[in-house]
Scaffold this motif. Structure first.
Motif, PDB file in Angstrom:
ATOM      1  N   THR A 369      91.934  80.030 115.889  1.00 26.54           N
ATOM      2  CA  THR A 369      91.376  78.737 116.298  1.00 26.54           C
ATOM      3  C   THR A 369      92.506  77.702 116.358  1.00 26.54           C
ATOM      4  O   THR A 369      93.596  77.911 115.813  1.00 26.54           O
ATOM      5  CB  THR A 369      90.324  78.242 115.290  1.00 26.54           C
ATOM      6  OG1 THR A 369      90.976  77.971 114.045  1.00 26.54           O
ATOM      7  CG2 THR A 369      89.213  79.263 115.081  1.00 26.54           C
ATOM      8  N   GLU A 370      92.186  76.567 116.971  1.00 23.96           N
ATOM      9  CA  GLU A 370      93.188  75.488 117.052  1.00 23.96           C
ATOM     10  C   GLU A 370      93.696  75.138 115.654  1.00 23.96           C
ATOM     11  O   GLU A 370      94.900  74.972 115.426  1.00 23.96           O
ATOM     12  CB  GLU A 370      92.557  74.271 117.727  1.00 23.96           C
ATOM     13  CG  GLU A 370      93.538  73.141 117.937  1.00 23.96           C
ATOM     14  CD  GLU A 370      92.942  72.024 118.789  1.00 23.96           C
ATOM     15  OE1 GLU A 370      93.544  71.703 119.821  1.00 23.96           O
ATOM     16  OE2 GLU A 370      91.882  71.478 118.429  1.00 23.96           O
ATOM     17  N   THR A 371      92.768  75.057 114.689  1.00 27.19           N
ATOM     18  CA  THR A 371      93.164  74.706 113.317  1.00 27.19           C
ATOM     19  C   THR A 371      94.117  75.744 112.734  1.00 27.19           C
ATOM     20  O   THR A 371      95.112  75.392 112.081  1.00 27.19           O
ATOM     21  CB  THR A 371      91.909  74.590 112.425  1.00 27.19           C
ATOM     22  OG1 THR A 371      91.022  73.663 113.026  1.00 27.19           O
ATOM     23  CG2 THR A 371      92.253  74.140 111.026  1.00 27.19           C
ATOM     24  N   VAL A 372      93.823  77.025 112.964  1.00 28.57           N
ATOM     25  CA  VAL A 372      94.704  78.088 112.442  1.00 28.57           C
ATOM     26  C   VAL A 372      96.123  77.906 112.980  1.00 28.57           C
ATOM     27  O   VAL A 372      97.111  78.001 112.238  1.00 28.57           O
ATOM     28  CB  VAL A 372      94.123  79.485 112.792  1.00 28.57           C
ATOM     29  CG1 VAL A 372      95.192  80.573 112.727  1.00 28.57           C
ATOM     30  CG2 VAL A 372      92.970  79.822 111.848  1.00 28.57           C
ATOM     31  N   HIS A 373      96.236  77.593 114.265  1.00 34.60           N
ATOM     32  CA  HIS A 373      97.587  77.432 114.842  1.00 34.60           C
ATOM     33  C   HIS A 373      98.261  76.153 114.344  1.00 34.60           C
ATOM     34  O   HIS A 373      99.474  76.132 114.105  1.00 34.60           O
ATOM     35  CB  HIS A 373      97.529  77.505 116.367  1.00 34.60           C
ATOM     36  CG  HIS A 373      97.181  78.883 116.831  1.00 34.60           C
ATOM     37  ND1 HIS A 373      98.012  79.962 116.622  1.00 34.60           N
ATOM     38  CD2 HIS A 373      96.065  79.387 117.408  1.00 34.60           C
ATOM     39  CE1 HIS A 373      97.430  81.066 117.069  1.00 34.60           C
ATOM     40  NE2 HIS A 373      96.250  80.738 117.565  1.00 34.60           N
ATOM     41  N   GLN A 374      97.473  75.088 114.152  1.00 37.52           N
ATOM     42  CA  GLN A 374      98.056  73.865 113.585  1.00 37.52           C
ATOM     43  C   GLN A 374      98.608  74.147 112.185  1.00 37.52           C
ATOM     44  O   GLN A 374      99.704  73.715 111.828  1.00 37.52           O
ATOM     45  CB  GLN A 374      96.999  72.754 113.528  1.00 37.52           C
ATOM     46  CG  GLN A 374      96.649  72.214 114.909  1.00 37.52           C
ATOM     47  CD  GLN A 374      95.387  71.354 114.906  1.00 37.52           C
ATOM     48  OE1 GLN A 374      94.511  71.510 114.053  1.00 37.52           O
ATOM     49  NE2 GLN A 374      95.305  70.454 115.869  1.00 37.52           N
ATOM     50  N   LEU A 375      97.834  74.921 111.401  1.00 37.94           N
ATOM     51  CA  LEU A 375      98.271  75.215 110.027  1.00 37.94           C
ATOM     52  C   LEU A 375      99.474  76.162 110.019  1.00 37.94           C
ATOM     53  O   LEU A 375     100.312  76.089 109.112  1.00 37.94           O
ATOM     54  CB  LEU A 375      97.112  75.803 109.224  1.00 37.94           C
ATOM     55  CG  LEU A 375      95.919  74.860 109.003  1.00 37.94           C
ATOM     56  CD1 LEU A 375      94.813  75.555 108.211  1.00 37.94           C
ATOM     57  CD2 LEU A 375      96.355  73.585 108.288  1.00 37.94           C
ATOM     58  N   ALA A 376      99.567  77.026 111.020  1.00 30.03           N
ATOM     59  CA  ALA A 376     100.751  77.906 111.109  1.00 30.03           C
ATOM     60  C   ALA A 376     102.000  77.069 111.382  1.00 30.03           C
ATOM     61  O   ALA A 376     103.060  77.296 110.786  1.00 30.03           O
ATOM     62  CB  ALA A 376     100.550  78.948 112.210  1.00 30.03           C
ATOM     63  N   VAL A 377     101.871  76.068 112.249  1.00 27.28           N
ATOM     64  CA  VAL A 377     103.017  75.181 112.536  1.00 27.28           C
ATOM     65  C   VAL A 377     103.314  74.332 111.296  1.00 27.28           C
ATOM     66  O   VAL A 377     104.482  74.153 110.911  1.00 27.28           O
ATOM     67  CB  VAL A 377     102.744  74.303 113.779  1.00 27.28           C
ATOM     68  CG1 VAL A 377     103.872  73.294 113.992  1.00 27.28           C
ATOM     69  CG2 VAL A 377     102.573  75.181 115.028  1.00 27.28           C
ATOM     70  N   THR A 382     106.726  72.702 106.624  1.00 28.24           N
ATOM     71  CA  THR A 382     106.775  72.272 105.214  1.00 28.24           C
ATOM     72  C   THR A 382     107.198  73.376 104.266  1.00 28.24           C
ATOM     73  O   THR A 382     107.592  73.095 103.134  1.00 28.24           O
ATOM     74  CB  THR A 382     105.370  71.801 104.763  1.00 28.24           C
ATOM     75  OG1 THR A 382     104.464  72.934 104.842  1.00 28.24           O
ATOM     76  CG2 THR A 382     104.853  70.669 105.626  1.00 28.24           C
ATOM     77  N   GLY A 383     107.048  74.620 104.716  1.00 24.90           N
ATOM     78  CA  GLY A 383     107.291  75.739 103.806  1.00 24.90           C
ATOM     79  C   GLY A 383     106.144  75.932 102.825  1.00 24.90           C
ATOM     80  O   GLY A 383     106.244  76.745 101.907  1.00 24.90           O
ATOM     81  N   ILE A 384     105.028  75.202 103.038  1.00 25.80           N
ATOM     82  CA  ILE A 384     103.870  75.316 102.135  1.00 25.80           C
ATOM     83  C   ILE A 384     102.734  75.994 102.895  1.00 25.80           C
ATOM     84  O   ILE A 384     102.372  75.576 103.999  1.00 25.80           O
ATOM     85  CB  ILE A 384     103.405  73.911 101.659  1.00 25.80           C
ATOM     86  CG1 ILE A 384     104.568  73.194 100.959  1.00 25.80           C
ATOM     87  CG2 ILE A 384     102.195  74.027 100.735  1.00 25.80           C
ATOM     88  CD1 ILE A 384     104.325  71.699 100.733  1.00 25.80           C
ATOM     89  N   ASN A 385     102.157  77.065 102.296  1.00 26.56           N
ATOM     90  CA  ASN A 385     101.126  77.853 102.973  1.00 26.56           C
ATOM     91  C   ASN A 385      99.736  77.286 102.693  1.00 26.56           C
ATOM     92  O   ASN A 385      99.173  77.503 101.625  1.00 26.56           O
ATOM     93  CB  ASN A 385     101.212  79.310 102.500  1.00 26.56           C
ATOM     94  CG  ASN A 385     100.253  80.215 103.259  1.00 26.56           C
ATOM     95  OD1 ASN A 385      99.574  79.767 104.186  1.00 26.56           O
ATOM     96  ND2 ASN A 385     100.185  81.476 102.864  1.00 26.56           N
ATOM     97  N   ALA A 386      99.170  76.561 103.674  1.00 23.42           N
ATOM     98  CA  ALA A 386      97.848  75.944 103.476  1.00 23.42           C
ATOM     99  C   ALA A 386      96.722  76.975 103.526  1.00 23.42           C
ATOM    100  O   ALA A 386      95.573  76.643 103.242  1.00 23.42           O
ATOM    101  CB  ALA A 386      97.618  74.870 104.537  1.00 23.42           C
ATOM    102  N   PHE A 387      97.033  78.241 103.914  1.00 30.30           N
ATOM    103  CA  PHE A 387      95.984  79.268 103.938  1.00 30.30           C
ATOM    104  C   PHE A 387      95.746  79.848 102.542  1.00 30.30           C
ATOM    105  O   PHE A 387      94.724  80.474 102.307  1.00 30.30           O
ATOM    106  CB  PHE A 387      96.377  80.424 104.868  1.00 30.30           C
ATOM    107  CG  PHE A 387      96.549  80.008 106.298  1.00 30.30           C
ATOM    108  CD1 PHE A 387      95.466  79.566 107.042  1.00 30.30           C
ATOM    109  CD2 PHE A 387      97.797  80.060 106.911  1.00 30.30           C
ATOM    110  CE1 PHE A 387      95.626  79.183 108.369  1.00 30.30           C
ATOM    111  CE2 PHE A 387      97.962  79.680 108.228  1.00 30.30           C
ATOM    112  CZ  PHE A 387      96.880  79.240 108.962  1.00 30.30           C
ATOM    113  N   ALA A 388      96.735  79.686 101.676  1.00 29.88           N
ATOM    114  CA  ALA A 388      96.611  80.304 100.350  1.00 29.88           C
ATOM    115  C   ALA A 388      95.472  79.645  99.583  1.00 29.88           C
ATOM    116  O   ALA A 388      95.321  78.418  99.610  1.00 29.88           O
ATOM    117  CB  ALA A 388      97.917  80.158  99.600  1.00 29.88           C
ATOM    118  N   GLY A 389      94.664  80.450  98.887  1.00 29.95           N
ATOM    119  CA  GLY A 389      93.468  79.929  98.225  1.00 29.95           C
ATOM    120  C   GLY A 389      93.755  79.112  96.975  1.00 29.95           C
ATOM    121  O   GLY A 389      94.868  78.922  96.566  1.00 29.95           O
TER     122      GLY A 389
END
Ligand code: TGC
Ligand code: FAD
Length: 389
Positions: A369-377, A382-389
């Motif tokens: 999704t658009e959000t997934v790609h925004q978070l990948a960028v 930042t070097g910070i993984n926003a997908f991590a729980g």
């Protein structure tokens, strides 16, 4: 001399002779074979299956694979141009080619044995064998690591149990590339539709990608021989590697959809006379048209450069994320805006913008999704993984 309105930076001049020839051939196919029927196909909710042999004859399945396996040996920019011209017709037609090429033929080529390549690829290139790609599950497509479908070893075979959701070409497919959790991580399996325990059902009542088949897959104790396991990769990176290929093509496809909508909006607004002058003569219409052309031009240059990076072997998945996000958002905004500029006429399939706008609602959701790609960028910056729980 006037600039070509749909290619203000003359991006076509940056292509090789071969790339230009391929673009022209696919453009001609879209003009003569897709556009005359696609409005009706969309309205009827019908995938134009009769086009599959013609797409194959043009060499549009597995076009970048070696000729020894039925491919065309083409470069990534040529593949991108194929996606662009097909999606100028309809996202559903491009989807069919993307799934067949990037999501099915690519993993068989990249992760399969030579015997698997020889068994499947020539028939897929010829359009005689249709593939689908089963990664997404109903409980959350953005998070494929949370996969419930399992494959367990049973003697020399594997037994698969689970279900996949939102699968393009699912009920058309002869073979499904199914990703399943095993004791050794996620692995890919070639599940043949005739295998006992496999079933596929179409998802009905779609308001988007109506000229494409979208299905659910069910795997109930399906026994798959070891010869059908893609042994060349282990872990989620196998599936994600396929997505990088397909997402790359989608960055180009979105340009095609936007081009069709800008073209329609330009033509209509020059003809439509309101308050004694063409709509295109108003300042507000010109600002909109100029804005769409600006964003289209930027997308064209982005995808071309991405293609050259891919050709050089240096393309990074985050660069693909940025381009998928940028180009699909651009195309969706252009399609919605063009729909508005056409007024009431814009709500019928006699004009392309509403069909493209509705299709692009899927394109902005699938393949990340658009959000997934925004978070990948964001993760890259930042070097910070926003997908991590
Ligand atoms: P993570 O667990 O950190 O990484 C796993 C491994 O994969 C590698 N990797 C990639 N490799 C290639 N391309 C990519 N884009 C890759 N992204 C990650 C990574 O290096 C790692 O390798 P290793 O060796 O260390 O094990 O996974 P992540 O945190 O990167 O992933 C999170 C997230 C959210 C980005 C990912 O799960 C994701 O992309 N989710 C979206 C799922 C999605 O796009 N599904 C699409 C399904 S198919 C579809 O929609 C078809 S529509 C077709 C049509 O009709 O056109
Ligand atoms: P979800 O993952 O449930 O997302 C719901 C919402 O949450 C979205 O808005 C999303 O952006 C948002 N979200 C997700 N993560 C975060 C976060 N970390 N922070 C904030 N918000 C977040 N899949 C296949 O495997 N094969 C196919 O062939 C295929 N074809 C498709 C064809 C169509 C027409 C469609 C619509 C989908 C297809 N898909 C396919 C599935 C597609 O990849 C998924 O729909 C997509 O990955 C999103 O998953 P989801 O629908 O479960 O939404």
């Amino acid at each position: 001399m006037a600039l070509p309105p749909l290619d203000l930076y003359d991006v076509r001049s940056l292509l090789s002779d071969e790339e230009r020839a391929i673009q022209s051939a696919v453009a001609d196919f879209t003009d003569t074979r897709v556009l005359p029927i696609i409005g009706d196909c969309f309205a009827e909710g019908r995938f134009p299956r009769e086009l599959v042999p013609e797409l194959a004859r043009l060499g549009l399945f597995g076009a970048t694979l070696p000729e020894a396996y039925g491919g065309g040996g083409l470069g990534p920019v040529s593949y991108g141009l194929i996606c662009q011209e097909l999606e100028r017709g309809d996202s559903g037609v491009r989807s069919f080619a993307s799934v067949q090429s990037s999501l099915c033929m690519y993993p068989i080529f990249a992760y399969g044995s030579d015997a698997q390549r020889r068994r499947w690829l020539p028939g897929m290139a010829a359009g005689e064998i249709i593939g689908c790609f089963g990664l997404t599950e109903a409980h959350g497509g953005s998070d494929p690591a949370n996969m419930q479908t399992r494959a367990r070893k049973a003697g020399g075979d594997w037994v698969l149990d689970g279900a996949k959701m939102w699968i393009t070409n699912g009920t058309l497919a002869d073979v499904a590339v199914v990703w399943a959790q095993t004791d050794d991580g996620v692995q890919g399996f070639l599940v043949e539709s005739a295998m006992e325990g496999f079933a596929a059902h179409d998802i009905r009542n779609k308001m988007s990608l109506r000229a494409s088949v979208t299905s659910a897959l069910y795997l109930d104790g399906v026994r798959v021989p070891e010869a059908n396991r893609l042994a060349g990769v282990r872990g989620l990176k196998g599936a994600l590697g396929c997505l990088t290929e397909a997402r790359y093509g989608i960055t180009w496809g979105a340009i095609g959809a936007a081009t069709a909508c800008l073209d329609e909006a330009l033509g209509y607004s020059k003809e439509r006379v309101l308050f004694g002058r063409p709509v295109a003569a108003t300042q507000s219409a010109q600002v909109k048209l100029a804005d769409w052309a600006r964003r289209l031009t930027a997308a064209q240059l982005l995808s071309l450069h991405l293609g050259r990076l891919k050709e050089a072997g240096t393309m990074h998945p985050t660069q693909v994320s940025l381009a998928k996000w940028n180009n699909v958002r651009m195309a969706l905004d252009v399609a919605r805006g063009a729909r508005d500029l056409l007024g009431g006429a814009g709500i019928t399939t006699d004009y392309c913008p509403i069909r493209h706008a509705l299709n692009l609602e899927s394109v902005i959701t699938y393949e990340g999704t658009e959000t997934v790609h925004q978070l990948a960028v964001g993760r890259e910056l930042t070097g910070i993984n926003a997908f991590a729980g």
